[in-house]
Write a protein that holds these residues in place. Structure first.
Motif, PDB file in Angstrom:
ATOM      1  N   ASN A  41       0.698  -1.087  -0.086  1.00  0.00           N
ATOM      2  CA  ASN A  41      -0.080  -0.068   0.057  1.00  0.00           C
ATOM      3  C   ASN A  41       0.910   1.268   0.012  1.00  0.00           C
ATOM      4  N   PRO A  42       0.729   2.087  -0.848  1.00  0.00           N
ATOM      5  CA  PRO A  42       1.634   3.350  -1.174  1.00  0.00           C
ATOM      6  C   PRO A  42       1.349   4.140  -0.032  1.00  0.00           C
ATOM      7  N   LEU A  43       0.131   4.530   0.558  1.00  0.00           N
ATOM      8  CA  LEU A  43      -0.264   5.045   1.911  1.00  0.00           C
ATOM      9  C   LEU A  43      -0.059   6.749   1.329  1.00  0.00           C
ATOM     10  N   ARG A  44      -0.641   6.950   0.239  1.00  0.00           N
ATOM     11  CA  ARG A  44      -0.431   8.279  -0.067  1.00  0.00           C
ATOM     12  C   ARG A  44      -1.736   8.945  -0.131  1.00  0.00           C
ATOM     13  N   GLY A  45      -2.825   8.230  -0.098  1.00  0.00           N
ATOM     14  CA  GLY A  45      -4.335   8.993  -0.121  1.00  0.00           C
ATOM     15  C   GLY A  45      -5.210   7.875  -0.814  1.00  0.00           C
ATOM     16  N   PRO A  46      -6.618   7.800  -0.169  1.00  0.00           N
ATOM     17  CA  PRO A  46      -7.534   7.007  -0.872  1.00  0.00           C
ATOM     18  C   PRO A  46      -7.458   6.744  -2.262  1.00  0.00           C
ATOM     19  N   ALA A  47      -7.693   7.799  -3.156  1.00  0.00           N
ATOM     20  CA  ALA A  47      -7.880   7.887  -4.665  1.00  0.00           C
ATOM     21  C   ALA A  47      -6.618   7.360  -5.093  1.00  0.00           C
ATOM     22  N   TYR A  48      -5.366   7.592  -4.719  1.00  0.00           N
ATOM     23  CA  TYR A  48      -4.251   7.275  -5.262  1.00  0.00           C
ATOM     24  C   TYR A  48      -3.990   5.721  -5.046  1.00  0.00           C
ATOM     25  N   ASP A  49      -4.194   5.352  -3.676  1.00  0.00           N
ATOM     26  CA  ASP A  49      -3.928   4.038  -3.086  1.00  0.00           C
ATOM     27  C   ASP A  49      -4.869   2.879  -3.700  1.00  0.00           C
ATOM     28  N   ALA A  50      -6.019   3.507  -3.857  1.00  0.00           N
ATOM     29  CA  ALA A  50      -7.024   2.631  -4.512  1.00  0.00           C
ATOM     30  C   ALA A  50      -6.837   2.262  -6.013  1.00  0.00           C
ATOM     31  N   ALA A  51      -6.282   3.232  -6.765  1.00  0.00           N
ATOM     32  CA  ALA A  51      -6.123   2.853  -8.160  1.00  0.00           C
ATOM     33  C   ALA A  51      -5.122   2.118  -8.098  1.00  0.00           C
ATOM     34  N   HIS A  52      -3.856   2.127  -7.066  1.00  0.00           N
ATOM     35  CA  HIS A  52      -2.868   1.162  -7.235  1.00  0.00           C
ATOM     36  C   HIS A  52      -3.274  -0.242  -6.795  1.00  0.00           C
ATOM     37  N   LEU A  53      -4.265  -0.378  -6.070  1.00  0.00           N
ATOM     38  CA  LEU A  53      -4.830  -1.820  -5.748  1.00  0.00           C
ATOM     39  C   LEU A  53      -5.484  -2.291  -6.809  1.00  0.00           C
ATOM     40  N   ARG A  54      -6.216  -1.621  -7.670  1.00  0.00           N
ATOM     41  CA  ARG A  54      -7.030  -1.996  -8.609  1.00  0.00           C
ATOM     42  C   ARG A  54      -6.146  -2.499  -9.631  1.00  0.00           C
ATOM     43  N   GLY A  55      -5.155  -2.120  -9.987  1.00  0.00           N
ATOM     44  CA  GLY A  55      -4.003  -2.644 -10.861  1.00  0.00           C
ATOM     45  C   GLY A  55      -3.572  -4.110 -10.392  1.00  0.00           C
ATOM     46  N   VAL A  56      -3.599  -4.171  -9.013  1.00  0.00           N
ATOM     47  CA  VAL A  56      -3.328  -5.594  -8.321  1.00  0.00           C
ATOM     48  C   VAL A  56      -4.464  -6.405  -8.801  1.00  0.00           C
ATOM     49  N   ILE A  57      -5.810  -5.887  -8.758  1.00  0.00           N
ATOM     50  CA  ILE A  57      -6.787  -6.806  -8.746  1.00  0.00           C
ATOM     51  C   ILE A  57      -6.855  -7.301 -10.088  1.00  0.00           C
TER      52      ILE A  57
END
Length: 276
Positions: free
Chosen positions: A76-92
């Motif tokens: 988790n980059p821990l930079r902000g909900p929007a940024y971190d959610a986009a990163h997680l969607r890439g994982v999914i």
């Protein structure tokens, strides 16, 4: 050229083999007695929260893999909900088949945002001592909604400047306060290692308001930690009840994935068994 005739023994063996093939050809199309294909197990994607890293899931990963589940412990980059959610969607997106999303602490804010519109892929959400924010709510605002958190007394702000002059503030828990604040039921030696390896979170990430709440459309489970000094237990209960989450309570600190991986795995498996 004369072709030798087969011996009587070979002829009998050939007839027997032909009969066996004939029987096989009759029984296979009907699938009588054939073992069913095992149903594909969902992939468990784990999202850690602030003041931790992916290693905080080690005990959970070990147990889930032993139970036969594919597991991904995301960073988790821990930079902000929007940024971190986009990163997680890439994982999914890189996972084949159904997914169960599991979020610890601030990771709950991230999975709530990341899974919006992904109902066909994400079949369950599991919140581990976590935030379940609604649209317009922030992690910090929920922490302060009811009394009980002592996190403000334990965090240490560190200012930084990026190339181009962009400035920001990261938050970490002071090392000498980490054990009591974050991981009171973890052995002291382990807590010291966790404190040294903790990932700081951008202060702005805790203040950023959520947009969208996937728990409104995806079944959810929640593990509430009654010995938590980060997110008050009353706030955890409020969020879990509002989301109509299948809720279990455990006497544990905020670092429940480290101190009680067995309890975490039990609730994750309950959610995973419903995934189709």
């Amino acid at each position: 050229m004369r072709i030798p005739r087969p011996s009587r023994r070979l002829a009998l063996l050939g007839a027997t083999a032909a009969a066996a093939l004939s029987v096989t050809a009759v029984t296979l199309p009907g699938v009588a007695g054939a073992a069913p294909h095992p149903q594909q197990r969902p992939t468990i994607v784990l999202e850690h929260g602030a003041f931790a890293d992916a290693s905080s899931w080690d005990g959970v990963v070990e147990r889930l893999r032993h139970a036969g589940y594919p597991v991904v412990a995301a960073a988790n980059p821990l930079r902000g909900p929007a940024y971190d959610a986009a990163h997680l969607r890439g994982v999914i997106d890189r996972v084949d088949g159904p997914v169960v999303l599991v979020g610890h602490s601030y990771g709950g804010t991230v999975i709530s945002r990341a899974a919006v519109g992904m109902e066909d892929k994400v079949k369950a959400l599991v919140y581990i001592a976590a935030f379940l924010p609604d649209s317009g709510e922030s992690s910090l605002g929920l922490t302060n909604k009811l009394p009980g958190s002592t996190l403000g007394e334990a965090v240490e702000p560190v200012e930084y400047t990026l190339p181009g002059g962009v400035r920001g503030t990261d938050l970490s828990i002071e090392p000498d306060k980490f054990h009591r604040q974050f991981a009171a039921d973890v052995p002291a030696d382990k807590a010291r290692l966790m404190a040294a390896g903790q990932r700081p979170i951008a202060a702005a990430a805790l203040e950023e308001k959520s947009t969208g709440a996937a728990w409104k459309t995806i079944p959810s489970w929640s593990l509430v930690t009654t010995g938590d000094r980060n997110i008050p237990v009353a706030v955890q209960r409020f969020m879990s009840a509002r989301a109509h989450a299948h809720t279990t309570e455990v006497d544990a600190s905020h670092a429940v994935s480290v101190s009680r991986p067995d309890a975490v795995v039990r609730i994750v498996e309950k959610a995973a068994r419903t995934a189709r």
